[in-house]
Design an enzyme around this catalytic site. Structure first.
Site: not given
Ligand code: KIV
Length: 265
Positions: A45, A113, A182
């Site tokens: 996102d 995710k 993260e």
């Molecule tokens: O949204 C994204 O790109 C992510 C990365 C920072 C792992 O969650």
């Protein structure tokens, strides 16, 4: 060239292997990443910020994620396609199941995710009970930026570190297939990785994790403004995009990335 699976990655990391992940948001970049040998392509996102120019990831909708995931899925031949569940798309079990169904059916996701700790344990259990692979996301959770008061390293004091270890264990117990950490102190990320059986993907989490992820625009050096400290501009030496992606893969596999300058204490 066989398709990468979440289960295959788990076996690979249990045997001591590492893997690589990068974000992509469209077909052409997905093809380049896939052909270069990236194992997991994440439709993050983060597209709200790097593609749409928003200040945060909060405005990103499920429709946006489906649109970009569908484009990326057409370029994903070998790589596992991971797709983010955007802000407030998984606040209840019913909502999470309905939105997950869209991301899988319409977006072509192979694994979803989602950000969150203890509050997401029931959601992860409900999704995985339906056969949906899930990657949990702990540490800095950009969807909570307003509550966190900024993009800060998480888990620096012993209370938050202990809670993160407990959350990671509970999310694995609930059925999570992977965990992403993260902006977490390298020592804490190493401890969580050692305690879990599932693969741990790090971004700003040191080198003692099973896999690394970066935002594509950061590693190509095209994100406007100051680059994040944990990232590296692989384009500078490589000269072209394919070369930059290959340099990233090689640097992760031979332990040159992330280096000490990318880690948090
Ligand atoms: O949204 C994204 O790109 C992510 C990365 C920072 C792992 O969650």
């Amino acid at each position: 060239m066989s398709k990468i699976t979440a289960r295959g990655l788990r076996e690979h990391t249990r045997a001591g292997g590492r893997f690589t992940c990068l974000t992509a948001y469209d077909y052409s970049f997905a093809r380049v990443l896939d052909e270069a040998g990236i194992d997991v392509i994440l439709v993050g996102d983060s597209l709200g910020m790097v593609v749409q120019g928003c200040e945060t990831t909060l405005p990103v909708t499920v429709d946006d994620m489906v649109y970009h995931a569908r484009a990326v899925s057409r370029g994903c031949r070998r790589a596992l396609l991971m797709v983010d569940m955007p802000f407030m798309s998984h606040a209840t079990v019913e909502q999470a199941l309905a939105n997950a169904a869209r991301l899988m059916k319409e977006g072509g996701a192979n694994i979803l995710k989602l950000e969150g700790g203890a509050d997401q344990v029931g959601i992860v259990a409900a999704l995985t009970a339906q056969g949906i692979p899930v990657c949990a996301h702990l540490g800095l959770q950009p969807q909570s930026v307003h509550k966190l008061g900024g993009y800060r390293v998480q888990g620096r004091d012993s209370d938050t570190a202990t809670r993160m270890i407990q959350d990671a264990t509970d999310l694995q117990q609930a059925g999570a297939d992977m965990l992403l950490l993260e902006c977490v102190p390298a020592r804490l990320a190493a401890e969580i990785t050692a305690r879990l059986d599932i693969p741990v993907i790090g971004i700003g989490a040191g080198d003692q994790v099973d896999a690394q992820v970066l935002v594509l625009h950061d590693m190509l050096g095209i994100t406007p403004g100051k680059p994040p400290r944990f990232s590296h501009n692989f384009m500078r030496d490589a000269g072209d995009i394919r070369g930059a992606v290959e340099a990233y893969i090689n640097a992760v596999h031979d332990g040159r990335f992330p280096g000490p300058e990318h880690r948090f204490e």
